[in-house]
Design a protein around this motif. Structure first.
Motif, PDB file in Angstrom:
ATOM      1  N   SER A 168       0.927  -1.321   0.117  1.00  0.00           N
ATOM      2  CA  SER A 168      -0.225  -0.037   0.077  1.00  0.00           C
ATOM      3  C   SER A 168       0.831   1.307  -0.058  1.00  0.00           C
ATOM      4  CB  SER A 168      -0.778   0.008   1.133  1.00  0.00           C
ATOM      5  OG  SER A 168      -1.577   1.126   1.357  1.00  0.00           O
ATOM      6  N   LEU A 202      -7.624  -5.217   1.508  1.00  0.00           N
ATOM      7  CA  LEU A 202      -7.094  -5.537   0.261  1.00  0.00           C
ATOM      8  C   LEU A 202      -6.245  -7.022   0.385  1.00  0.00           C
ATOM      9  CD1 LEU A 202      -6.484  -2.639   0.594  1.00  0.00           C
ATOM     10  CD2 LEU A 202      -5.597  -2.456  -1.512  1.00  0.00           C
ATOM     11  N   VAL A 231      -4.435 -10.710  -1.382  1.00  0.00           N
ATOM     12  CA  VAL A 231      -3.749 -11.174  -2.439  1.00  0.00           C
ATOM     13  C   VAL A 231      -3.258 -12.474  -2.051  1.00  0.00           C
ATOM     14  CG1 VAL A 231      -1.927  -9.671  -2.575  1.00  0.00           C
ATOM     15  CG2 VAL A 231      -2.634 -10.809  -4.827  1.00  0.00           C
ATOM     16  N   ASP A 286      -5.760   2.704 -10.828  1.00  0.00           N
ATOM     17  CA  ASP A 286      -5.563   1.363 -11.056  1.00  0.00           C
ATOM     18  C   ASP A 286      -4.169   1.241 -11.466  1.00  0.00           C
ATOM     19  OD1 ASP A 286      -8.096   0.978 -10.531  1.00  0.00           O
ATOM     20  OD2 ASP A 286      -8.731  -0.392 -12.453  1.00  0.00           O
ATOM     21  N   HIS A 314       1.317  -3.845 -10.789  1.00  0.00           N
ATOM     22  CA  HIS A 314       2.413  -3.971 -10.238  1.00  0.00           C
ATOM     23  C   HIS A 314       3.333  -5.281 -10.750  1.00  0.00           C
ATOM     24  CE1 HIS A 314       1.635  -1.868  -6.488  1.00  0.00           C
ATOM     25  NE2 HIS A 314       0.483  -1.803  -7.113  1.00  0.00           N
ATOM     26  N   ARG A 361       5.758  -0.124 -10.658  1.00  0.00           N
ATOM     27  CA  ARG A 361       4.105  -0.159 -10.520  1.00  0.00           C
ATOM     28  C   ARG A 361       3.882   0.914 -11.803  1.00  0.00           C
ATOM     29  NH1 ARG A 361       1.192   3.217  -5.867  1.00  0.00           N
ATOM     30  NH2 ARG A 361       2.911   4.846  -5.540  1.00  0.00           N
ATOM     31  N   VAL A 385       0.136  -8.137 -10.879  1.00  0.00           N
ATOM     32  CA  VAL A 385      -1.318  -8.149 -10.095  1.00  0.00           C
ATOM     33  C   VAL A 385      -1.754  -6.731 -10.338  1.00  0.00           C
ATOM     34  CG1 VAL A 385      -0.171  -7.688  -7.953  1.00  0.00           C
ATOM     35  CG2 VAL A 385      -2.553  -8.621  -7.948  1.00  0.00           C
ATOM     36  N   GLY A 395      -3.734  -3.513  -8.549  1.00  0.00           N
ATOM     37  CA  GLY A 395      -4.256  -2.874  -7.365  1.00  0.00           C
ATOM     38  C   GLY A 395      -5.147  -1.809  -7.949  1.00  0.00           C
ATOM     39  N   ASP A 443      -9.064  -2.998  -3.428  1.00  0.00           N
ATOM     40  CA  ASP A 443      -8.653  -4.171  -3.576  1.00  0.00           C
ATOM     41  C   ASP A 443      -7.600  -4.613  -4.325  1.00  0.00           C
ATOM     42  OD1 ASP A 443      -8.347  -6.707  -2.352  1.00  0.00           O
ATOM     43  OD2 ASP A 443     -10.597  -7.177  -2.366  1.00  0.00           O
ATOM     44  N   TRP A 444      -7.158  -6.003  -4.635  1.00  0.00           N
ATOM     45  CA  TRP A 444      -6.172  -6.476  -5.522  1.00  0.00           C
ATOM     46  C   TRP A 444      -7.139  -7.264  -6.565  1.00  0.00           C
ATOM     47  CZ3 TRP A 444      -1.538  -4.645  -5.835  1.00  0.00           C
ATOM     48  CH2 TRP A 444      -0.772  -4.383  -4.633  1.00  0.00           C
ATOM     49  N   THR A 498     -12.555  -9.340   1.215  1.00  0.00           N
ATOM     50  CA  THR A 498     -11.783  -9.766  -0.048  1.00  0.00           C
ATOM     51  C   THR A 498     -12.068 -11.024  -0.134  1.00  0.00           C
ATOM     52  OG1 THR A 498      -9.330  -9.368  -0.838  1.00  0.00           O
ATOM     53  CG2 THR A 498      -9.736 -10.285   1.333  1.00  0.00           C
TER      54      THR A 498
END
Length: 510
Positions: free
Chosen positions: A54, A164, A166, A188, A191, A230, A259, A261, A270-271, A484
């Motif tokens: 985060s 979040l 994952v 969005d 990563h 990212r 992935v 985020g 959330d992921w 999640t």
């Protein structure tokens, strides 16, 4: 020697490197060239990649690392002895800036990176604040088969508010992410984490309702060795903002973990993990019973359009929802549809099948699911999930708030669920569940006896038809139904290794 012979030897050599068990030399020293399949053997090395948790200073992150006990293990002593020479650990992967960006602050390592000591015993660690880095990890020996790491972050306030979760991903070269957005209310990021000693180069393509979006740069994104990058997806395109986008990540060199985020100004964050590989049928398991909004996003990557039948797999059977009976997905374009009042108070899973069984066009798909209303909303994503062929595990389950969803879209199936010991103590428990054909079984996750800390859940497919599964974790915060959803992915803990034997006939070069 023929080209085919060389190829077979190369395959056997590669598998030998992975498992350390294949022998390629005959008793007389000559090279064997005939290969026979053997029984599956445990993998001896597994790699996982976790994104930076985060950018919020108030984020609280928990890592849970776990390797399931080996099949047939009879006691703690045998497990401990077998794992003496094995290791499963995580290491920081510092964030690397893109061209023209200011280098990020030096990342702090998690207080105690989760290092597993033996199979069957989960290990936890914590990292707080915005400077926790992405992580790369590997497990070898007896800790490799089925090794999994769950990263769970609570952000109680701010623009990235939410729960979040994952499951840290394996490195690969190809990822699909439906349900992404470049809209103004969404932030969005994709990563990208490189676990290897050499740099990787990733390509990112964006597809909206009218097809491919125009990109600002097509040179590829460099991801340095053992680093993470990212990228804000809205900055990649010159096209107007799009509410529904599909992202395709590939590598032209090396491999990465990927992935997305996703953060929404009103619904939290959330992921979004990658969808299962493109297929004619898709199962999206584990829609909560109290979902207030469900949006389906799909993309057809091939040359043909896809006409999909939309069905909801409930605890009592499979039905066609009144809100959307079908979905037409044009080739190379993203299609989306809202599914209001989908669950009607019952948990379920979404099933997408070809409207014409004779024409199965591959698609990727994901759901955007919202619980709560007004300023008390929370969002989660459910990508299409492949069936569990053997075994799958999800870590970081709590004494309350963990729910399993098991879907058998075809034939009746039976699974075994094992709740591990806790990170701080407890005794494992096991439960066998039968999932009737065409239904979704939703049940509170079994809890270990005397649980202390968090624990892992392992689902083994015992018999019957395909089973798709997910785990929902709920951690309410200040009246917000934070949750999640993680789909369970087969852990691919075994590999078939060719057995080589001498065969001089392949030397005949006619």
């Amino acid at each position: 020697m023929k080209r085919t012979t060389l190829s077979l030897i190369a395959v056997a050599t590669t598998l030998a490197a992975v498992t350390g068990v294949a022998a390629l030399t005959a008793p007389d020293g000559r090279i064997p060239t005939t290969l026979e399949a053997t029984a599956p053997l445990p993998v001896e090395r597994t790699s996982l990649l976790c994104p930076a948790p985060s950018s919020s200073e108030v984020a609280e992150t928990t890592y849970t690392s776990y390797t399931p006990a080996a099949k047939g293990a009879t006691g703690e002593r045998s497990q401990s002895e077998a794992a003496q020479s094995a290791k499963a650990e995580l290491k920081p992967a510092p964030e690397a800036p893109l061209a023209g960006e200011t280098p990020p602050k030096k990342a702090k390592e998690p207080k105690a990176p989760a290092t597993v000591a033996k199979p069957g015993a989960p290990v936890g660690a914590e990292a707080n604040g915005a400077e926790a880095p992405a992580l790369t990890g590997s497990a070898n020996g007896t800790l490799a088969p089925g090794w999994t790491v769950q990263q769970t972050t609570v952000v109680p306030a701010g623009g990235a508010r939410g729960l979040l979760g994952v499951t840290c991903t394996a490195p690969d070269t190809d990822f699909w992410f439906p349900a992404v957005s470049t809209a103004k209310q969404r932030q969005d990021y994709v990563h990208l984490t490189n676990p290897d000693d050499k740099s990787a180069v990733a390509d990112i393509e964006l597809y909206g309702p009218e097809g491919a979006l125009k990109l600002r740069d097509t040179e590829g994104i460099p991801v340095p060795a053992h680093s993470s990058v990212r990228v804000l997806l809205s900055t990649l395109t010159t096209d107007p903002a799009q509410p529904d986008v599909t992202v395709h990540v590939t590598t032209r060199g090396g491999r990465v973990g990927a992935v997305v985020g996703a953060a929404d100004d009103t619904a939290g964050s959330d992921w979004l993990p990658a969808s299962a590989d493109p297929a004619g049928t898709a199962v999206l398991p584990g829609i909560p019973a109290d979902a207030t909004s469900v949006r389906l996003v799909a993309y057809a990557p091939g040359d043909d359009d896809a006409d999909l039948k939309v069905q909801l797999v409930t605890p009592t059977g499979t039905i066609v929802p009144a809100s959307a009976t079908s979905l037409h997905v044009k080739s190379g374009m993203t299609a989306a549809v809202d599914l209001p009042d989908l669950t009607r108070g019952e948990p379920g899973s979404l099933l997408l099948t070809p409207s014409d069984p004779k024409k199965a066009t591959p698609v990727v798909a994901a759901l955007r699911v919202v619980r709560g209303k007004g300023d008390k909303q929370e969002v989660a994503f459910i990508p299409a999930a492949a069936a569990i062929e053997g075994r799958a595990t999800v870590a970081d389950n709590r004494a309350k708030g963990a729910t399993l969803a098991l879907t058998a879209p075809g034939a009746t199936a039976q699974v075994r669920i094992t709740a591990s010991a806790g990170t701080q103590g407890g005794t494992p428990v096991t439960k066998t569940v039968t999932v009737k054909a065409g239904t979704t079984t939703s049940l509170p996750a079994p809890v270990p006896d005397g649980l202390k800390g968090s624990y892992a859940l392992t689902v083994e497919h015992l018999s019957g038809g395909p089973v798709h599964a997910s785990r929902t974790l709920e951690l309410p915060e200040d009246g917000i139904p934070m949750f999640t959803v993680q789909t369970l992915t087969d852990d691919r803990s075994t590999v078939r290794v060719p057995k080589a034997k001498q065969d001089l006939t392949v030397l005949d070069d006619d």
